[in-house]
Design a protein around this motif. Sequence first.
Motif, mmCIF file in Angstrom:
data_model
loop_
_atom_site.group_PDB
_atom_site.id
_atom_site.type_symbol
_atom_site.label_atom_id
_atom_site.label_comp_id
_atom_site.label_asym_id
_atom_site.label_seq_id
_atom_site.Cartn_x
_atom_site.Cartn_y
_atom_site.Cartn_z
ATOM 1 N N LEU A 47 0.683 -1.206 0.013
ATOM 2 C CA LEU A 47 0.045 -0.188 0.145
ATOM 3 C C LEU A 47 0.685 1.766 -0.115
ATOM 4 C CD1 LEU A 47 -1.492 -1.270 3.169
ATOM 5 C CD2 LEU A 47 -3.409 -0.815 1.232
ATOM 6 N N GLU A 48 0.064 2.435 -0.394
ATOM 7 C CA GLU A 48 0.252 3.864 -0.529
ATOM 8 C C GLU A 48 0.146 4.704 -0.003
ATOM 9 O OE1 GLU A 48 3.160 4.398 -4.547
ATOM 10 O OE2 GLU A 48 4.105 3.209 -4.008
ATOM 11 N N GLY A 49 0.276 6.470 0.600
ATOM 12 C CA GLY A 49 -0.424 6.749 0.971
ATOM 13 C C GLY A 49 0.459 7.952 1.126
ATOM 14 N N HIS A 50 -0.783 8.994 1.849
ATOM 15 C CA HIS A 50 -0.208 9.630 2.763
ATOM 16 C C HIS A 50 -0.892 10.894 3.507
ATOM 17 C CE1 HIS A 50 -2.890 12.847 0.450
ATOM 18 N NE2 HIS A 50 -2.621 11.726 -0.771
ATOM 19 N N VAL A 51 -0.332 11.701 4.325
ATOM 20 C CA VAL A 51 -1.559 11.919 5.451
ATOM 21 C C VAL A 51 -2.519 13.587 4.731
ATOM 22 C CG1 VAL A 51 -1.547 13.096 8.151
ATOM 23 C CG2 VAL A 51 1.099 11.259 7.497
ATOM 24 N N THR A 52 -3.519 12.716 5.060
ATOM 25 C CA THR A 52 -4.676 13.508 4.793
ATOM 26 C C THR A 52 -4.673 15.104 4.801
ATOM 27 O OG1 THR A 52 -6.548 12.131 5.745
ATOM 28 C CG2 THR A 52 -7.291 13.863 5.195
ATOM 29 N N GLU A 53 -4.843 15.593 3.349
ATOM 30 C CA GLU A 53 -4.217 17.413 3.465
ATOM 31 C C GLU A 53 -3.133 17.010 3.603
ATOM 32 O OE1 GLU A 53 -6.840 19.740 5.513
ATOM 33 O OE2 GLU A 53 -8.788 18.490 5.722
ATOM 34 N N HIS A 54 -1.877 15.969 3.231
ATOM 35 C CA HIS A 54 -0.731 16.557 3.572
ATOM 36 C C HIS A 54 0.346 15.446 3.017
ATOM 37 C CE1 HIS A 54 -0.467 19.233 7.202
ATOM 38 N NE2 HIS A 54 -2.103 18.405 7.619
ATOM 39 N N GLN A 55 -0.034 15.868 1.422
ATOM 40 C CA GLN A 55 0.520 14.828 0.134
ATOM 41 C C GLN A 55 1.984 14.721 0.462
ATOM 42 O OE1 GLN A 55 -1.155 16.554 -4.051
ATOM 43 N NE2 GLN A 55 -3.206 15.563 -2.712
ATOM 44 N N ASP A 56 2.867 15.680 0.722
ATOM 45 C CA ASP A 56 4.413 15.236 0.975
ATOM 46 C C ASP A 56 4.176 14.476 2.339
ATOM 47 O OD1 ASP A 56 3.940 17.233 3.142
ATOM 48 O OD2 ASP A 56 5.662 17.523 3.309
ATOM 49 N N GLN A 57 3.465 14.400 3.185
ATOM 50 C CA GLN A 57 3.957 13.063 4.121
ATOM 51 C C GLN A 57 3.153 11.553 4.318
ATOM 52 O OE1 GLN A 57 2.181 14.459 7.778
ATOM 53 N NE2 GLN A 57 3.013 16.524 7.634
ATOM 54 N N GLU A 58 4.635 10.842 3.243
ATOM 55 C CA GLU A 58 3.775 9.840 1.859
ATOM 56 C C GLU A 58 4.636 8.617 3.305
ATOM 57 O OE1 GLU A 58 4.695 10.668 -2.663
ATOM 58 O OE2 GLU A 58 5.927 11.250 -1.787
ATOM 59 N N PHE A 59 3.818 7.094 2.694
ATOM 60 C CA PHE A 59 4.204 6.335 3.415
ATOM 61 C C PHE A 59 4.304 5.029 1.980
ATOM 62 C CE2 PHE A 59 0.498 6.288 4.798
ATOM 63 C CZ PHE A 59 -0.969 5.671 3.989
ATOM 64 N N THR A 60 5.325 3.836 2.562
ATOM 65 C CA THR A 60 4.427 2.560 2.158
ATOM 66 C C THR A 60 4.529 1.909 3.278
ATOM 67 O OG1 THR A 60 6.954 2.111 1.573
ATOM 68 C CG2 THR A 60 6.064 3.062 -0.064
ATOM 69 N N ILE A 61 3.574 0.443 3.365
ATOM 70 C CA ILE A 61 3.986 -0.002 3.956
ATOM 71 C C ILE A 61 2.850 -1.336 3.076
ATOM 72 C CG2 ILE A 61 1.231 0.383 4.455
ATOM 73 C CD1 ILE A 61 2.142 0.221 8.269
ATOM 74 N N SER A 62 3.474 -2.917 3.608
ATOM 75 C CA SER A 62 2.213 -3.929 3.197
ATOM 76 C C SER A 62 1.417 -4.261 4.016
ATOM 77 C CB SER A 62 3.513 -4.794 2.778
ATOM 78 O OG SER A 62 4.315 -5.077 4.116
ATOM 79 N N TYR A 63 0.556 -5.180 4.018
ATOM 80 C CA TYR A 63 -0.363 -5.663 4.746
ATOM 81 C C TYR A 63 -0.300 -7.164 4.558
ATOM 82 C CZ TYR A 63 -4.680 -7.724 6.764
ATOM 83 O OH TYR A 63 -5.321 -8.266 7.307
ATOM 84 N N ASP A 64 0.280 -8.530 5.125
ATOM 85 C CA ASP A 64 0.278 -9.784 5.112
ATOM 86 C C ASP A 64 -1.312 -10.246 6.002
ATOM 87 O OD1 ASP A 64 0.314 -12.695 6.325
ATOM 88 O OD2 ASP A 64 2.672 -12.257 6.117
ATOM 89 N N TYR A 65 -1.827 -10.785 4.699
ATOM 90 C CA TYR A 65 -3.256 -10.941 4.794
ATOM 91 C C TYR A 65 -2.984 -12.357 5.435
ATOM 92 C CZ TYR A 65 -2.525 -12.658 -0.235
ATOM 93 O OH TYR A 65 -1.825 -13.197 -1.082
ATOM 94 N N THR A 66 -2.212 -12.970 5.742
ATOM 95 C CA THR A 66 -2.286 -14.308 6.263
ATOM 96 C C THR A 66 -2.156 -14.658 8.051
ATOM 97 O OG1 THR A 66 -1.432 -15.608 4.236
ATOM 98 C CG2 THR A 66 -1.411 -16.753 5.967
#
Length: 93
Positions: A47-66
């Motif tokens: 997953l990729e995203g950012h803090v609401t209303e702060h597009q410069d505050q970006e992140f990546t993270i993964s979710y292990d569905y198992t």
Amino acid sequence: MTEGQKQAYFQEAEKKAVRYFKDKFELDVVITSKELLPEMALDSIALEGHVTEHQDQEFTISYDYTEKKMKNFGMSPAIKEAIIAKGYDPFEK
């Protein structure tokens, strides 16, 4: 994996990621992309995203569905600063 299963995992991953940032760092985030990683190697969604209303505050993270948990948190310098400013250690496990 069927398309229905994939979409269910995407919804689960997005919900868990939003909750993770809210609970761990008191941040509201927006998920901007989701990608199912190769099933033969990992049971994860990137997953990729950012803090609401702060597009410069970006992140990546993964979710292990198992295992049903978040993993591999990567952050931009801007979100790192925002987390530290709230009094949290972004590197704490």
